[in-house]
Scaffold this active site. Structure first.
Site, PDB file in Angstrom:
ATOM      1  N   MET A  26       0.851  -1.181   0.000  1.00 28.80           N
ATOM      2  CA  MET A  26       0.000   0.000   0.000  1.00 28.80           C
ATOM      3  C   MET A  26       0.885   1.228   0.000  1.00 28.80           C
ATOM      4  O   MET A  26       1.899   1.274   0.692  1.00 28.80           O
ATOM      5  CB  MET A  26      -0.906   0.035   1.225  1.00 28.80           C
ATOM      6  CG  MET A  26      -1.780   1.292   1.302  1.00 28.80           C
ATOM      7  SD  MET A  26      -2.839   1.353   2.751  1.00 28.80           S
ATOM      8  CE  MET A  26      -1.622   1.673   4.020  1.00 28.80           C
ATOM      9  N   ASP A  28       0.118   5.690  -1.400  1.00 30.91           N
ATOM     10  CA  ASP A  28      -0.599   6.949  -1.182  1.00 30.91           C
ATOM     11  C   ASP A  28      -2.086   6.794  -0.857  1.00 30.91           C
ATOM     12  O   ASP A  28      -2.793   5.996  -1.499  1.00 30.91           O
ATOM     13  CB  ASP A  28      -0.534   7.817  -2.449  1.00 30.91           C
ATOM     14  CG  ASP A  28       0.860   8.019  -2.981  1.00 30.91           C
ATOM     15  OD1 ASP A  28       1.815   7.534  -2.371  1.00 30.91           O
ATOM     16  OD2 ASP A  28       0.978   8.668  -4.037  1.00 30.91           O
ATOM     17  N   GLN A  44      -3.353   3.527  -3.015  1.00 29.50           N
ATOM     18  CA  GLN A  44      -2.522   2.812  -3.973  1.00 29.50           C
ATOM     19  C   GLN A  44      -2.219   1.420  -3.426  1.00 29.50           C
ATOM     20  O   GLN A  44      -1.736   1.275  -2.300  1.00 29.50           O
ATOM     21  CB  GLN A  44      -1.222   3.582  -4.201  1.00 29.50           C
ATOM     22  CG  GLN A  44      -1.425   4.974  -4.800  1.00 29.50           C
ATOM     23  CD  GLN A  44      -1.687   4.910  -6.293  1.00 29.50           C
ATOM     24  OE1 GLN A  44      -0.764   4.850  -7.095  1.00 29.50           O
ATOM     25  NE2 GLN A  44      -2.946   4.916  -6.673  1.00 29.50           N
TER      26      GLN A  44
END
Length: 476
Positions: A26, A28, A44
């Site tokens: 993971m 942003d 993300q």
């Protein structure tokens, strides 16, 4: 839940009350939006492993900013799509009751649109790019760095900022305008490196993840500093915005730690400006692959201004619902504080500590302390140098973990104690100093009993005016 995910959930270094996906990569925060009574967090996400690649948009929602429900992936790259190599960062807006997300598709980097269903669970991609390339007068470099749209409405128009660089000239935030959210006209740079050279904080050669918003009457441009393929830290500029022009007046480093990046700000149903950031790992790629997960979301922070015009950040008050057993003490010297804190242990803690900054040349607190003192993370004010520091060089005995001494200029308010608000969540530590100075750091103790808390001071007659500790519940 498969066996691998179960093993990951039991990893001692994995946070218990910070948000992160069940496994894999993971980065942003994206598309923050308050929608029909829920806070929606997109992010993300790589579903294929704990490394950056094949970026999707993960999705979760919360009714209380604390407990999160994992939802199906929102956006996925697909062969032949405009985002075939990744769905990179962007934002969400409520367009007269229609949910829209704006994001960067790669490669090349271009700004795209998707329309959501009323429950935000299904997304239909617009067939054409909204903005296919940066303006011809901008040299965005060999990779055409042109990404991370952030959209807002003002009067009778919509505006978008996109982060980029102009090779040889530094970072640039590009401003666009639209009447219908489909057709966008380039206006001009909202801000360039040349506009801010007199400010003291270096901001890199390319600017990512811009946010532009109003905070209590002041305009704020938030961006993340990037240089030579390396991410650094977020920087905020406050100033005036008039006739589509921004004039910066003050500059702030948003977080002085070594892992907080790409923050995004949203306005919630109460009108609060809430900010999340990505907390990246501070250990080797091999350690991340072995762990099966990488990346954590920060705690949500409420933004405001102090009376002196300094950016203030506080953890959202909703986090108090996680508090369980508590202990509190009033004024103590160093020995008394040590005796009191000797009973505090845990990997999921909230601490509030106040001390007299003039009572010792250096004074602060250690957390994640092993019984033999070999592992600890230190946070302290140095009155002789007017600096606050967080030191992770002793946080782990593992060669796979990286530590450093992080410092920030800090002057206490005259005649007032310094207030520390600290959150310990296994490998994540977030420190708020007088609600104006923030440090997010990562620590990976090798010992499962590196759970202690102790006061620290050097010289003088250190005086701790109050100490409070809570054990916090897991959100799983």
């Amino acid at each position: 839940m498969n066996a691998r995910v179960t093993d990951i959930a039991q990893d001692f270094h994995r946070p218990r009350y910070h948000f992160l996906p069940p496994a894999n990569w993971m980065n942003d925060p994206n598309g923050l939006i308050y929608w029909q009574g829920y806070y929606h967090l997109f992010y993300q996400y790589n579903p294929h492993g704990p490394f950056h690649g094949t970026i999707h948009w993960g999705h979760a929602r919360s009714a209380d900013l604390v407990h999160w429900e994992h939802l199906p992936i929102a956006l996925a790259p697909a062969p032949g799509d405009l985002d075939a190599e990744g769905c990179w960062s962007g934002c969400a807006v409520n367009a007269d009751g229609v949910p829209l997300v704006f994001y960067t598709g790669v490669s090349p980097q271009r700004q795209l649109l998707a329309t959501g269903s009323p429950d935000l669970l299904h997304w239909r991609k617009h067939p054409e790019p909204l903005i296919a390339a940066p303006p011809p007068e901008i040299d965005a470099g060999p990779h055409q760095d042109f990404r991370d749209p952030y959209v807002w409405q003002a009067e009778d128009a919509w505006y978008m900022v996109v982060g980029s660089q102009d090779v040889g000239r530094g970072g640039v935030v590009l401003l666009y305008r639209s009447r219908d959210l489909l057709h966008w006209d380039y206006l001009h740079p909202l801000l360039r490196t040349a506009d801010v050279r007199e400010f003291p904080i270096w901001a890199g050669s390319m600017w990512e993840c811009p946010n532009f918003f109003t905070l209590e009457g002041a305009s704020v441009l938030l961006l993340s500093a990037w240089d030579q393929q390396q991410t650094y830290y977020p920087v905020a500029f406050s100033g005036e915005y008039a006739e589509e022009r921004f004039t910066p007046r003050r500059q702030f480093r948003v977080d002085w730690g070594d892992c907080f990046y790409a923050p995004q700000v949203m306005r919630d149903g109460q009108g609060r400006a809430l900010m999340w950031g990505w907390l990246w790992e501070r250990r080797t790629r091999e350690a991340q692959l072995a762990a099966g997960w990488a990346g954590v979301m920060s705690l949500p922070r409420v933004l405001s201004w102090t009376p002196e015009g300094v950016l203030s950040q506080r953890p959202v008050p909703e986090l108090s619902q996680l508090r369980r057993a508590s202990q509190s003490w009033e004024a103590r010297d160093l020995a008394g504080a040590a005796d009191a804190l000797a009973t505090v242990h845990g990997a999921e803690l909230e601490l509030q500590v106040t001390f007299d900054p003039l009572s010792a040349p250096e004074i602060g607190l250690d957390v994640c302390v092993s019984p033999d003192g070999a592992e600890f993370t230190r946070m302290a004010y140095d009155a002789t140098r007017s600096l606050f520091s967080v030191n992770t060089t002793h946080a782990s005995l593992s060669a796979a973990a990286w530590g450093e001494v992080l410092t920030a200029p800090f002057t206490p308010r005259p005649g007032e104690p310094v207030q520390l608000h600290i959150f310990v969540d296994h490998s994540v530590i977030e420190v708020f100093v007088d609600a104006t100075l923030c440090f997010a750091v990562r620590a990976y103790p090798t010992r499962p009993d590196s759970l202690g808390v102790r006061p620290f001071a050097r010289g003088g007659r250190p005086h701790f005016t109050s100490l409070t500790a809570w054990k916090l519940a897991s959100i799983e």
